[in-house]
Design an enzyme around this catalytic site. Sequence first.
Site, PDB file in Angstrom:
ATOM      1  N   ASP A   1     -90.196  74.733  36.903  1.00  0.00           N
ATOM      2  CA  ASP A   1     -90.768  75.850  37.644  1.00  0.00           C
ATOM      3  C   ASP A   1     -89.662  76.903  37.787  1.00  0.00           C
ATOM      4  O   ASP A   1     -88.478  76.595  37.612  1.00  0.00           O
ATOM      5  CB  ASP A   1     -91.238  75.355  39.007  1.00  0.00           C
ATOM      6  CG  ASP A   1     -91.707  76.468  39.916  1.00  0.00           C
ATOM      7  OD1 ASP A   1     -92.541  77.270  39.469  1.00  0.00           O
ATOM      8  OD2 ASP A   1     -91.214  76.552  41.052  1.00  0.00           O
TER       9      ASP A   1
ATOM     10  N   ASP B   1     -89.750  80.017  40.433  1.00  0.00           N
ATOM     11  CA  ASP B   1     -89.527  80.523  41.786  1.00  0.00           C
ATOM     12  C   ASP B   1     -89.262  79.409  42.781  1.00  0.00           C
ATOM     13  O   ASP B   1     -90.031  78.444  42.893  1.00  0.00           O
ATOM     14  CB  ASP B   1     -90.728  81.355  42.236  1.00  0.00           C
ATOM     15  CG  ASP B   1     -90.790  82.677  41.506  1.00  0.00           C
ATOM     16  OD1 ASP B   1     -89.720  83.259  41.263  1.00  0.00           O
ATOM     17  OD2 ASP B   1     -91.901  83.116  41.158  1.00  0.00           O
TER      18      ASP B   1
ATOM     19  N   ASP C   1     -90.467  72.913  43.040  1.00  0.00           N
ATOM     20  CA  ASP C   1     -90.407  72.815  44.498  1.00  0.00           C
ATOM     21  C   ASP C   1     -91.767  72.624  45.144  1.00  0.00           C
ATOM     22  O   ASP C   1     -91.852  72.274  46.326  1.00  0.00           O
ATOM     23  CB  ASP C   1     -89.776  74.079  45.092  1.00  0.00           C
ATOM     24  CG  ASP C   1     -90.684  75.294  44.918  1.00  0.00           C
ATOM     25  OD1 ASP C   1     -90.931  75.687  43.755  1.00  0.00           O
ATOM     26  OD2 ASP C   1     -91.170  75.829  45.934  1.00  0.00           O
TER      27      ASP C   1
END
Length: 224
Positions: free
Chosen positions: A9, A11, A180
Amino acid sequence: MKYDVYLFDLDDTLMDFAETEKFAFTNVFAANGFPNGLADYRDSYRAISTVLWEDLEQGRTTLADLKTERFKRLFLQHSIELDATAFGQAYLENLGKEVHVIEGVEDMLARLGDARVAVVTNGFNDVQLARIAASPLNKTFEAIFTSEKIGFQKPQAEIFQHVFQALQLTDKSRVLMIGDSLSSDILGGNHFGIDTCWYNPHRKTNNTTAKPTYEIHHWDEFTF
């Protein structure tokens, strides 16, 4: 390393989106005559944006609608007379200029050696490409997959199917998804049948059905 392919991922995994958002938000509001925009409207915006991104993950809205709708709702809530469409586009352009790589990421990626590394992000295509291109990570990734370009978003299986086809992958046991977000990165990996690593620097409690294979709190711990 245990895996041949690492899907990251972007961001709040490789790049600090809170910092990116802060500067972009400040700049676009200041350009429209609101020098205190960050202090006055960021909390309201985040509450609205969180709902819309959850809607995106669940297929209840699209990125194209999200781009404008979040500012339509914000301006309505605070009686601001600005064009939400133009403002939304300016905000994206500002996001694309911000580069804030999370501490430890560069060293972690260097440790992966000859492994194949790609990005899988739910973000806007032009924004994510611009940020990566302007960062120290610009020569790191074999491919960058964005939900806007593909037409599906994490946790939908279709985005992972697209990635596997594009990278010509067949062995799910040799691929690790790292991110996250429990609701998109980890749950998406769970549904598709690949191992996952939850990057959890703030040590949040997992109260969801998502089940990460691994959990780390700092990139020094990433040794899989």
